[in-house]
Design a protein around this motif. Structure first.
Motif, PDB file in Angstrom:
ATOM      1  N   GLU A   1      13.846  14.109  -2.898  1.00 42.89           N
ATOM      2  CA  GLU A   1      14.157  15.068  -1.831  1.00 42.89           C
ATOM      3  C   GLU A   1      12.899  15.805  -1.377  1.00 42.89           C
ATOM      4  N   HIS A   2      12.043  16.167  -2.322  1.00 43.24           N
ATOM      5  CA  HIS A   2      10.777  16.831  -1.984  1.00 43.24           C
ATOM      6  C   HIS A   2       9.912  15.892  -1.132  1.00 43.24           C
ATOM      7  N   TYR A   3       9.889  14.625  -1.495  1.00 43.73           N
ATOM      8  CA  TYR A   3       9.117  13.626  -0.743  1.00 43.73           C
ATOM      9  C   TYR A   3       9.668  13.491   0.684  1.00 43.73           C
ATOM     10  N   MET A   4      10.987  13.380   0.826  1.00 39.81           N
ATOM     11  CA  MET A   4      11.585  13.269   2.163  1.00 39.81           C
ATOM     12  C   MET A   4      11.270  14.511   2.991  1.00 39.81           C
ATOM     13  N   ASN A   5      11.309  15.671   2.363  1.00 42.69           N
ATOM     14  CA  ASN A   5      11.000  16.917   3.054  1.00 42.69           C
ATOM     15  C   ASN A   5       9.550  16.930   3.537  1.00 42.69           C
ATOM     16  N   ARG A   6       8.630  16.572   2.663  1.00 39.70           N
ATOM     17  CA  ARG A   6       7.215  16.586   3.052  1.00 39.70           C
ATOM     18  C   ARG A   6       6.925  15.546   4.137  1.00 39.70           C
TER      19      ARG A   6
ATOM     20  N   ALA B   1       0.834  -1.208   0.000  1.00 36.81           N
ATOM     21  CA  ALA B   1       0.000   0.000   0.000  1.00 36.81           C
ATOM     22  C   ALA B   1       0.867   1.256   0.000  1.00 36.81           C
ATOM     23  N   GLY B   2       1.949   1.240   0.771  1.00 42.86           N
ATOM     24  CA  GLY B   2       2.851   2.385   0.822  1.00 42.86           C
ATOM     25  C   GLY B   2       3.564   2.612  -0.493  1.00 42.86           C
ATOM     26  N   TYR B   3       3.948   1.516  -1.153  1.00 39.10           N
ATOM     27  CA  TYR B   3       4.601   1.602  -2.467  1.00 39.10           C
ATOM     28  C   TYR B   3       3.677   2.310  -3.459  1.00 39.10           C
ATOM     29  N   LYS B   4       2.453   1.847  -3.523  1.00 38.23           N
ATOM     30  CA  LYS B   4       1.469   2.415  -4.447  1.00 38.23           C
ATOM     31  C   LYS B   4       1.201   3.890  -4.133  1.00 38.23           C
ATOM     32  N   SER B   5       1.062   4.205  -2.865  1.00 35.52           N
ATOM     33  CA  SER B   5       0.780   5.580  -2.450  1.00 35.52           C
ATOM     34  C   SER B   5       1.946   6.513  -2.738  1.00 35.52           C
ATOM     35  N   ALA B   6       3.169   6.066  -2.480  1.00 31.53           N
ATOM     36  CA  ALA B   6       4.351   6.895  -2.748  1.00 31.53           C
ATOM     37  C   ALA B   6       4.493   7.139  -4.244  1.00 31.53           C
ATOM     38  N   TRP B   7       4.249   6.118  -5.045  1.00 27.95           N
ATOM     39  CA  TRP B   7       4.314   6.266  -6.507  1.00 27.95           C
ATOM     40  C   TRP B   7       3.341   7.364  -6.935  1.00 27.95           C
ATOM     41  N   PHE B   8       2.098   7.259  -6.486  1.00 25.51           N
ATOM     42  CA  PHE B   8       1.058   8.234  -6.844  1.00 25.51           C
ATOM     43  C   PHE B   8       1.459   9.636  -6.395  1.00 25.51           C
ATOM     44  N   TRP B   9       1.895   9.759  -5.141  1.00 28.31           N
ATOM     45  CA  TRP B   9       2.254  11.058  -4.592  1.00 28.31           C
ATOM     46  C   TRP B   9       3.384  11.688  -5.392  1.00 28.31           C
ATOM     47  N   CYS B  10       4.437  10.931  -5.660  1.00 31.49           N
ATOM     48  CA  CYS B  10       5.587  11.468  -6.391  1.00 31.49           C
ATOM     49  C   CYS B  10       5.208  11.861  -7.819  1.00 31.49           C
ATOM     50  N   GLU B  11       4.377  11.070  -8.434  1.00 32.10           N
ATOM     51  CA  GLU B  11       3.920  11.393  -9.787  1.00 32.10           C
ATOM     52  C   GLU B  11       3.167  12.722  -9.802  1.00 32.10           C
ATOM     53  N   LYS B  12       2.234  12.892  -8.870  1.00 33.61           N
ATOM     54  CA  LYS B  12       1.430  14.115  -8.792  1.00 33.61           C
ATOM     55  C   LYS B  12       2.279  15.321  -8.396  1.00 33.61           C
TER      56      LYS B  12
ATOM     57  N   LYS C   1      12.141  12.780  10.986  1.00 33.98           N
ATOM     58  CA  LYS C   1      12.962  13.571  10.073  1.00 33.98           C
ATOM     59  C   LYS C   1      13.713  12.617   9.161  1.00 33.98           C
ATOM     60  N   PHE C   2      13.404  12.690   7.870  1.00 30.60           N
ATOM     61  CA  PHE C   2      13.993  11.811   6.867  1.00 30.60           C
ATOM     62  C   PHE C   2      15.077  12.561   6.106  1.00 30.60           C
ATOM     63  N   THR C   3      16.268  11.972   6.059  1.00 29.62           N
ATOM     64  CA  THR C   3      17.387  12.562   5.339  1.00 29.62           C
ATOM     65  C   THR C   3      17.911  11.556   4.328  1.00 29.62           C
ATOM     66  N   THR C   4      18.033  11.994   3.091  1.00 24.30           N
ATOM     67  CA  THR C   4      18.618  11.143   2.057  1.00 24.30           C
ATOM     68  C   THR C   4      20.127  11.197   2.215  1.00 24.30           C
ATOM     69  N   GLU C   5      20.711  10.101   2.641  1.00 24.36           N
ATOM     70  CA  GLU C   5      22.168  10.061   2.804  1.00 24.36           C
ATOM     71  C   GLU C   5      22.861   9.782   1.486  1.00 24.36           C
ATOM     72  N   SER C   6      22.188   9.037   0.603  1.00 23.53           N
ATOM     73  CA  SER C   6      22.725   8.805  -0.741  1.00 23.53           C
ATOM     74  C   SER C   6      21.572   8.431  -1.656  1.00 23.53           C
ATOM     75  N   ILE C   7      21.748   8.782  -2.923  1.00 24.75           N
ATOM     76  CA  ILE C   7      20.791   8.383  -3.951  1.00 24.75           C
ATOM     77  C   ILE C   7      21.552   8.297  -5.263  1.00 24.75           C
ATOM     78  N   ASP C   8      21.374   7.188  -5.962  1.00 26.36           N
ATOM     79  CA  ASP C   8      21.992   6.978  -7.273  1.00 26.36           C
ATOM     80  C   ASP C   8      20.923   6.376  -8.165  1.00 26.36           C
ATOM     81  N   LEU C   9      20.254   7.220  -8.920  1.00 18.29           N
ATOM     82  CA  LEU C   9      19.145   6.748  -9.749  1.00 18.29           C
ATOM     83  C   LEU C   9      19.618   5.822 -10.862  1.00 18.29           C
ATOM     84  N   ASP C  10      20.819   6.040 -11.388  1.00 18.56           N
ATOM     85  CA  ASP C  10      21.336   5.144 -12.425  1.00 18.56           C
ATOM     86  C   ASP C  10      21.497   3.723 -11.893  1.00 18.56           C
ATOM     87  N   ALA C  11      21.897   3.609 -10.624  1.00 19.44           N
ATOM     88  CA  ALA C  11      22.080   2.294  -9.993  1.00 19.44           C
ATOM     89  C   ALA C  11      20.796   1.791  -9.333  1.00 19.44           C
ATOM     90  N   GLY C  12      19.811   2.673  -9.143  1.00 19.79           N
ATOM     91  CA  GLY C  12      18.572   2.284  -8.462  1.00 19.79           C
ATOM     92  C   GLY C  12      18.776   2.087  -6.970  1.00 19.79           C
TER      93      GLY C  12
END
Length: 176
Positions: A82-87, A57-68, A95-106
């Motif tokens: 980053e916007h999602y972590m902030n919200r 359910a969380g996967y589906k909701s996050a997908w929808f939220w990020c898309e919108k 408090k959610f902090t992105t310590e690393s993100i590599d979209l090419d690697a997923g």
């Protein structure tokens, strides 16, 4: 003294009482109410079954939220995450902090401080924030899809602030 957060616009319709933020309808409930319900459902279903339901359910909701949100704000890629972590951080989950993100690697690594679960339940010795795992994979996968990538991910909680000797939680996102 507590100040309202102007960066998190909350609109309340005076006719319906519906709260909206970023054009999405919201619910506002006390933390203890939510956590008590969460614990009761966990006890009735078992942690494993409940975690699976929450993940999907969380996967589906996050997908929808990020898309919108990407569409609404004209953002893409890591800026969406980053916007999602902030919200999420502005809404009382912790408090959610992105310590690393590599979209090419997923991949991504998220740190969670001030968890609502830890504040309410204390040091239980368990990974209490498993509810969030599907959120991170859903967000990353929506961003990857928008970039034209076929990579899909899986998220896992690797540490909780509710565990003895730990002050924060960690979540890892990896390709499936």
């Amino acid at each position: 003294m507590t100040l309202m957060a102007p960066e998190l616009p909350i609109d309340v319709d005076s006719d319906t009482g519906i709260w909206t933020t970023d054009a999405l309808p919201m619910l506002y409930v006390p933390r203890h109410f939510f956590i008590n319900n969460h614990v009761a459902i966990e006890a009735a279903l078992g942690v494993e079954a409940y975690a699976k339901i929450l993940y999907d359910a969380g996967y589906k909701s996050a997908w929808f939220w990020c898309e919108k949100e990407a569409e609404l704000h004209g953002i893409e890629g890591a800026a969406v995450f980053e916007h999602y972590m902030n919200r999420l951080s502005q809404r009382g989950w912790g408090k959610f902090t992105t310590e690393s993100i590599d979209l090419d690697a997923g991949t991504a690594r998220v740190c969670l401080e001030h968890s609502c679960f830890v504040y309410q339940l204390g040091k239980t010795g368990k990974r209490e924030e498993y509810m969030f795992t599907g959120w991170f994979a859903g967000a990353i996968d929506q961003i990857l899809e928008a970039r034209g990538s076929d990579v899909r991910t899986r998220a896992e909680q690797t540490q909780s602030g509710a565990e003895e000797g730990c002050d924060v939680g960690y979540f890892e996102v990896q390709p499936r």
